[in-house]
Design an enzyme around this catalytic site. Structure first.
Site, PDB file in Angstrom:
ATOM      1  N   HIS A   1       0.816  -1.222   0.000  1.00 46.01           N
ATOM      2  CA  HIS A   1       0.000   0.000   0.000  1.00 46.01           C
ATOM      3  C   HIS A   1       0.848   1.270   0.000  1.00 46.01           C
ATOM      4  O   HIS A   1       0.322   2.355  -0.250  1.00 46.01           O
ATOM      5  CB  HIS A   1      -0.969  -0.013   1.194  1.00 46.01           C
ATOM      6  CG  HIS A   1      -0.335   0.242   2.524  1.00 46.01           C
ATOM      7  ND1 HIS A   1       0.007  -0.779   3.391  1.00 46.01           N
ATOM      8  CD2 HIS A   1       0.021   1.384   3.155  1.00 46.01           C
ATOM      9  CE1 HIS A   1       0.524  -0.257   4.487  1.00 46.01           C
ATOM     10  NE2 HIS A   1       0.546   1.056   4.367  1.00 46.01           N
TER      11      HIS A   1
ATOM     12  N   ASP B   1       0.258  -7.728   1.413  1.00 44.96           N
ATOM     13  CA  ASP B   1       0.630  -6.319   1.557  1.00 44.96           C
ATOM     14  C   ASP B   1       2.140  -6.131   1.557  1.00 44.96           C
ATOM     15  O   ASP B   1       2.692  -5.365   2.340  1.00 44.96           O
ATOM     16  CB  ASP B   1       0.025  -5.711   2.816  1.00 44.96           C
ATOM     17  CG  ASP B   1       0.072  -4.179   2.807  1.00 44.96           C
ATOM     18  OD1 ASP B   1       0.249  -3.611   1.717  1.00 44.96           O
ATOM     19  OD2 ASP B   1      -0.042  -3.569   3.885  1.00 44.96           O
TER      20      ASP B   1
ATOM     21  N   GLY C   1       3.734   6.772   7.952  1.00 39.15           N
ATOM     22  CA  GLY C   1       5.122   6.865   7.498  1.00 39.15           C
ATOM     23  C   GLY C   1       5.965   5.689   7.927  1.00 39.15           C
ATOM     24  O   GLY C   1       7.019   5.436   7.351  1.00 39.15           O
TER      25      GLY C   1
ATOM     26  N   SER D   1       4.921   2.605   7.722  1.00 42.30           N
ATOM     27  CA  SER D   1       4.559   1.460   6.891  1.00 42.30           C
ATOM     28  C   SER D   1       5.734   1.024   6.029  1.00 42.30           C
ATOM     29  O   SER D   1       6.370   1.846   5.352  1.00 42.30           O
ATOM     30  CB  SER D   1       3.379   1.814   5.991  1.00 42.30           C
ATOM     31  OG  SER D   1       2.210   1.987   6.738  1.00 42.30           O
TER      32      SER D   1
ATOM     33  N   LEU E   1      -6.538 -25.241  -2.585  1.00 46.26           N
ATOM     34  CA  LEU E   1      -7.339 -26.451  -2.361  1.00 46.26           C
ATOM     35  C   LEU E   1      -8.651 -26.424  -3.121  1.00 46.26           C
ATOM     36  O   LEU E   1      -9.086 -27.429  -3.666  1.00 46.26           O
ATOM     37  CB  LEU E   1      -7.636 -26.610  -0.864  1.00 46.26           C
ATOM     38  CG  LEU E   1      -6.589 -27.296   0.006  1.00 46.26           C
ATOM     39  CD1 LEU E   1      -7.039 -27.305   1.458  1.00 46.26           C
ATOM     40  CD2 LEU E   1      -6.358 -28.718  -0.475  1.00 46.26           C
ATOM     41  N   GLY E   2      -9.312 -25.266  -3.103  1.00 45.86           N
ATOM     42  CA  GLY E   2     -10.604 -25.165  -3.772  1.00 45.86           C
ATOM     43  C   GLY E   2     -11.766 -25.556  -2.889  1.00 45.86           C
ATOM     44  O   GLY E   2     -12.672 -26.271  -3.324  1.00 45.86           O
TER      45      GLY E   2
END
Length: 442
Positions: free
Chosen positions: A137, A167, A238, A240, A295-296
């Site tokens: 981000h 992220d 700041g 991050s 896996l689904g």
């Protein structure tokens, strides 16, 4: 015939023996009475830990000697933490295509297309040839990325890859001889010293100190794949993408999110652990993307009643995607996954994180519970398909300082709706009349 001395001694002992016994019994009764009275009058005191237990529970320091300063560790880590500035070109206002509205906006100083929005964050150098890890981000929608180093140098950076699900992102500068930050090899433990290094509010590189409050935090709704380290070291806008290090200056995690009601630090911050950072970083550098196992299935944790002594574990299968690895392996709706490769699946997040860390074409051995009977299932993972974009956590911007705040665990605010077509037409007619009168009142 006279008696022998031995016989006389025995007779004397037998004469005094009853008195001796009586004296001992009386003394015993007196001691018992005094002991009972003392016990009844004594105050209750909490149990005390034995010296051996005290030694075993002493906190383990990051250094063999008491720490008076974290300067050495911070000095080493600070060389590898950078400030990141991004610039994003603002799109032209949608009403600027209308000549009448364009004239109105130009008169009142509408923003031009050349103006940009500057954002800031932090990053960590992970190789001597210029690779840097930060939050996704921080560099999201950036048209230009500038990296400022601890020694005052600056450089443009290019985006290598981004992984919004965790992220994390990797950027690169064309520089060599940089100082990468070493990853901590020992497990991170609750109570360990934690130091957060970053550029909060754009004031410059700053260090905040705390401890590791918890590990393995999941289910926060910040990222799709979560396994956070929680710390009370202050994390602010700041920070991050900055480093969370131990007392030796070794990397523990990448600061990424906070829990806040006001937008500022409240002592509950979250960092992505180095195990995930290493996995994502290597994948982005090598392939430009992160391939995760799939896996689904749709799952939910077993319902747990806190009033019951018996604890239920496992993850229930709610749905099986057709032609998915789960469907091919024979998993069915209603199955309860107990373990995978011998690892207990305590809840849905545990299963999701375990599968996500496995590469496609990896074979998993699952133990399931089906209709009250245990069964073994072998599953060959496939690559996780690309999904449609989902709503991301709120990122609050400080308009004055341009600081990008870590995602906060709070409800997003509703965007202000644009004007309706009827309102736009009415405004256009009123502006035309105003321009015809050259601004004169009616």
């Amino acid at each position: 015939m006279s008696s022998s001395p031995n016989a006389e001694n025995k007779a004397g002992l037998l004469k005094w023996l009853p008195w001796v016994l009586l004296l001992l019994v009386t003394a015993a009764f007196i001691w018992l009475f005094v002991s009972m009275k003392t016990a009844s009058e004594a105050k209750w005191e909490p149990p005390k830990t034995t010296p051996a237990e005290q030694q075993a529970s002493e906190p383990v320091s990051d250094s063999p000697t008491p720490i008076a300063s974290y300067h050495n560790g911070v000095a080493r880590a600070s060389q590898s933490v950078v400030n990141i500035y991004t610039t994003q070109t603002m799109a032209e206002h949608p009403y600027m295509n209308d000549p009448v509205l364009r004239r109105f906006f130009e008169y009142h100083g509408a923003p031009s297309e050349e103006q940009g929005n500057t954002n800031l964050g932090s990053g960590v150098i992970v190789s001597d040839d210029g690779y840097i890890v930060t939050n996704a981000h921080v560099i999201e929608k950036a048209d230009e990325i500038t990296v400022a180093f601890n020694d005052g140098r600056k450089s443009r950076a290019k985006l290598i890859g981004t992984d919004p699900d965790s992220d994390l992102a990797v950027i690169k500068v064309d520089m060599t001889g940089l100082t990468p930050l070493g990853f901590r090899e020992k497990p991170t433990l609750v109570g360990d010293v934690a130091l957060a290094i970053g550029n909060p509010f754009g004031v410059g590189q700053t260090v905040t100190q705390g401890i590791i409050s918890a590990t393995g935090r999941t289910g926060l709704g910040v990222n799709k794949f979560e396994d956070f380290i929680q710390t009370d070291a202050a994390i602010n806008p700041g920070n991050s993408g900055g480093a969370l290090v131990d007392a030796r200056g070794e990397l523990i995690g990448i600061n990424t999110a906070i829990y806040s009601r006001s937008g500022g630090s409240m002592g509950i911050g979250f960092a992505i652990p180095t195990a995930i950072v290493e996995q994502v970083m290597n994948a982005l550098i090598k392939d430009g993307k992160v391939s995760r196992g799939w896996l689904g299935i749709e799952i939910q944790s077993q319902l747990r009643d806190p009033t019951q002594l018996e604890s239920s574990t496992g993850v229930e299968v709610l749905n099986v995607v057709p032609k998915s690895p789960a469907a091919k392996s024979g998993l069915k709706v209603g199955d309860i996954v107990l373990t995978i490769d011998g690892v207990e699946m305590t809840d849905a997040n545990t299963l999701i994180q375990y599968v996500a860390r496995k590469a496609p074409n990896t074979t998993l051995h699952a133990q399931i519970l089906r209709q009250g009977k245990n069964a073994q299932v072998k599953i060959l993972l496939e690559e996780r398909p690309v999904e449609e974009p989902v709503t991301v956590p709120v990122v609050i911007q400080d308009e004055t300082l341009g600081g990008a705040q870590p995602p906060t665990l709070q409800a997003p605010e509703q965007d202000t709706p644009m004007m309706s077509e009827a309102e736009r037409d009415r405004m256009r007619e009123e502006l035309l009349l105003l321009f015809e009168r050259d601004g004169a009142p009616l």
